[in-house]
Design a protein around this motif. Structure first.
Motif, PDB file in Angstrom:
ATOM      1  N   VAL A   1      -0.258  -0.372  -4.831  1.00  0.00           N
ATOM      2  CA  VAL A   1      -1.343   0.594  -5.050  1.00  0.00           C
ATOM      3  C   VAL A   1      -0.880   1.937  -4.515  1.00  0.00           C
ATOM      4  CG1 VAL A   1      -2.550  -0.048  -2.895  1.00  0.00           C
ATOM      5  CG2 VAL A   1      -3.805   1.093  -4.716  1.00  0.00           C
ATOM      6  N   ASP A   2      -1.187   2.998  -5.266  1.00  0.00           N
ATOM      7  CA  ASP A   2      -0.748   4.330  -4.846  1.00  0.00           C
ATOM      8  C   ASP A   2      -1.771   5.361  -5.292  1.00  0.00           C
ATOM      9  OD1 ASP A   2       2.238   5.417  -3.878  1.00  0.00           O
ATOM     10  OD2 ASP A   2       0.992   6.950  -4.845  1.00  0.00           O
ATOM     11  N   VAL A   3      -1.860   6.439  -4.511  1.00  0.00           N
ATOM     12  CA  VAL A   3      -2.809   7.513  -4.818  1.00  0.00           C
ATOM     13  C   VAL A   3      -2.340   8.339  -6.021  1.00  0.00           C
ATOM     14  CG1 VAL A   3      -1.756   9.254  -3.291  1.00  0.00           C
ATOM     15  CG2 VAL A   3      -4.222   9.265  -3.622  1.00  0.00           C
TER      16      VAL A   3
ATOM     17  N   SER B   1      -5.244   4.363  -6.924  1.00  0.00           N
ATOM     18  CA  SER B   1      -6.536   4.503  -6.246  1.00  0.00           C
ATOM     19  C   SER B   1      -6.513   5.719  -5.332  1.00  0.00           C
ATOM     20  CB  SER B   1      -6.844   3.259  -5.407  1.00  0.00           C
ATOM     21  OG  SER B   1      -7.981   3.518  -4.592  1.00  0.00           O
TER      22      SER B   1
ATOM     23  N   PHE C   1       0.853  -1.209   0.000  1.00  0.00           N
ATOM     24  CA  PHE C   1       0.000   0.000   0.000  1.00  0.00           C
ATOM     25  C   PHE C   1       0.882   1.251   0.000  1.00  0.00           C
ATOM     26  CE2 PHE C   1      -1.969   3.376   2.609  1.00  0.00           C
ATOM     27  CZ  PHE C   1      -3.007   3.699   1.758  1.00  0.00           C
ATOM     28  N   GLY C   2       0.595   2.193  -0.921  1.00  0.00           N
ATOM     29  CA  GLY C   2       1.417   3.411  -1.036  1.00  0.00           C
ATOM     30  C   GLY C   2       2.777   3.039  -1.610  1.00  0.00           C
TER      31      GLY C   2
ATOM     32  N   MET D   1       9.460  -1.184  -2.508  1.00  0.00           N
ATOM     33  CA  MET D   1       9.229  -2.365  -1.676  1.00  0.00           C
ATOM     34  C   MET D   1       8.503  -3.471  -2.456  1.00  0.00           C
ATOM     35  SD  MET D   1      10.743  -1.634   1.092  1.00  0.00           S
ATOM     36  CE  MET D   1      10.271  -3.158   1.910  1.00  0.00           C
TER      37      MET D   1
ATOM     38  N   PHE E   1      -7.364   2.958   6.846  1.00  0.00           N
ATOM     39  CA  PHE E   1      -6.582   2.069   5.974  1.00  0.00           C
ATOM     40  C   PHE E   1      -6.139   0.809   6.712  1.00  0.00           C
ATOM     41  CE2 PHE E   1      -6.213   5.694   2.990  1.00  0.00           C
ATOM     42  CZ  PHE E   1      -6.700   5.033   1.869  1.00  0.00           C
TER      43      PHE E   1
HETATM   44  C1  LIG Z   1       7.298   8.262   1.193  1.00  0.00           C
HETATM   45  S1  LIG Z   1       6.514   7.442  -0.136  1.00  0.00           S
HETATM   46  C2  LIG Z   1       6.816   5.739   0.307  1.00  0.00           C
HETATM   47  C3  LIG Z   1       6.739   4.800  -0.884  1.00  0.00           C
HETATM   48  C4  LIG Z   1       6.969   3.313  -0.577  1.00  0.00           C
HETATM   49  N1  LIG Z   1       6.111   2.824   0.452  1.00  0.00           N
HETATM   50  C5  LIG Z   1       8.408   3.029  -0.207  1.00  0.00           C
HETATM   51  O1  LIG Z   1       8.683   2.852   0.993  1.00  0.00           O
HETATM   52  O2  LIG Z   1       9.231   2.976  -1.107  1.00  0.00           O
HETATM   53  C6  LIG Z   1       4.783   7.632   0.250  1.00  0.00           C
HETATM   54  C7  LIG Z   1       3.861   7.132  -0.863  1.00  0.00           C
HETATM   55  O3  LIG Z   1       2.533   7.033  -0.338  1.00  0.00           O
HETATM   56  C8  LIG Z   1       1.626   7.408  -1.342  1.00  0.00           C
HETATM   57  N2  LIG Z   1       0.358   7.771  -0.706  1.00  0.00           N
HETATM   58  C9  LIG Z   1       0.103   8.850   0.062  1.00  0.00           C
HETATM   59  N3  LIG Z   1      -1.191   8.862   0.436  1.00  0.00           N
HETATM   60  C10 LIG Z   1      -1.757   7.737  -0.098  1.00  0.00           C
HETATM   61  C11 LIG Z   1      -3.071   7.177  -0.078  1.00  0.00           C
HETATM   62  N4  LIG Z   1      -4.054   7.759   0.581  1.00  0.00           N
HETATM   63  N5  LIG Z   1      -3.304   6.027  -0.748  1.00  0.00           N
HETATM   64  C12 LIG Z   1      -2.294   5.417  -1.415  1.00  0.00           C
HETATM   65  N6  LIG Z   1      -1.027   5.912  -1.493  1.00  0.00           N
HETATM   66  C13 LIG Z   1      -0.768   7.046  -0.833  1.00  0.00           C
HETATM   67  C14 LIG Z   1       2.329   8.558  -2.042  1.00  0.00           C
HETATM   68  O4  LIG Z   1       1.805   8.837  -3.310  1.00  0.00           O
HETATM   69  C15 LIG Z   1       3.768   8.056  -2.077  1.00  0.00           C
HETATM   70  O5  LIG Z   1       4.031   7.343  -3.243  1.00  0.00           O
END
Ligand SMILES: C[S@@+](CC[C@H](N)C(=O)[O-])C[C@H]1O[C@@H](n2cnc3c(N)ncnc32)[C@H](O)[C@@H]1O
Length: 248
Positions: free
Chosen positions: A85-87, A110, A64-65, A71, A143
């Motif tokens: 999945v990412d926003v 999403s 997620f995200g 990852m 979430f």
């Molecule tokens: C700091 S990055 C971390 C990315 C990944 N988890 C990693 O550790 O490599 C934060 C990510 O969370 C996503 N994000 C933020 N709010 C979100 C949401 N409500 N739903 C899904 N993704 C979200 C952002 O778009 C961004 O890609």
């Protein structure tokens, strides 16, 4: 649900947005070095699960995200199929580009508080460095509840969220200044590159509140692992839990 500034950040400096090391700002991450951090973290997390006695079925995992898929890629050697999945559509586009050589990884966008998956889809649900950026504790808990909904019974839910945020980060002066200046039309590129501002929000939830919440989600909490003791309570915890019965 608001997209926040994630699409802009993904355009300005995607790898630094994910891992904000000061010396890697302005495109200085080498992609191989960047993605190797995901490999290391994925094996560290799987070892944590093993040492905690959390059983893992290496079939379908959700990240997620996922950002640029750091990852998701890290877990893709261990799991048959990995879904990120990412926003942010920009992040998902980059994840697809960087991981085109991993046919068992897929990436979806999403912006809904409800994850776009059926109940009981995944054997392993994971997130790191994401919940801490959500604007409210209510959305963080939403979430976590979604993670338990989309996990299979007997599946593992592993997530990181800080238990406390230092005052300096709670004040979020740079993010607030960014919001004001962007609202009056100052270019985001100028704000990022010249003014040194970044609109990244930080949030956290007390450990006892999360632990109670996991239990209420039909989650059997198997362990809590510190992310990096040197960082104190910030970044802090991975919660490792098993979905023990179907969530009603
Ligand atoms: C700091 S990055 C971390 C990315 C990944 N988890 C990693 O550790 O490599 C934060 C990510 O969370 C996503 N994000 C933020 N709010 C979100 C949401 N409500 N739903 C899904 N993704 C979200 C952002 O778009 C961004 O890609």
């Amino acid at each position: 649900m608001s997209l926040g500034n994630w699409n802009s950040l993904a355009e300005l400096d995607p790898l630094w947005t994910v891992l904000s090391e000061p010396d890697k700002k302005f495109g200085k991450w080498n992609p191989d070095e960047f993605f190797s951090t995901g490999d290391k973290e994925a094996s560290r997390v799987l070892k944590m699960c093993e040492s905690t006695g959390l059983p893992i079925t290496f079939d379908k995992m959700l990240d997620f995200g996922c950002g640029v898929g750091r990852m998701t890629r890290g877990f893709s050697k261990a799991f048959r199929s990995c879904t990120g999945v990412d926003v942010s559509q920009n992040m998902v586009d980059l994840a697809q580009k960087y991981n085109a050589d991993r046919p068992n990884c897929e990436f979806v966008t999403s912006s809904s508080p409800r994850l776009p998956f059926e109940d009981g889809t995944f054997d392993f649900v994971f997130t790191t460095l994401v919940l801490q950026h959500l604007p409210t504790q209510q959305l963080i808990l939403n979430f976590i509840s979604e993670f338990f909904r989309v996990a299979k019974v007997g599946g593992a839910v592993v997530f990181q969220v800080p238990i406390a945020v230092p005052l300096r980060l709670r004040l979020q002066l740079r993010r607030r200044l960014w919001a004001v200046l962007a609202a009056v039309g100052v270019s985001r590129t100028w704000l990022f590159q010249r003014a040194g501002l970044a609109p990244i929000q930080i949030n956290g939830i007390a450990r006892d509140k999360i632990e109670r919440f996991i239990k209420a989600q039909a989650g059997d909490l198997r362990g809590v692992h510190r992310f990096d003791p040197a960082e104190g309570d910030f970044h802090s915890n991975y919660y490792l839990s098993l979905k023990s019965i179907a969530k009603s």
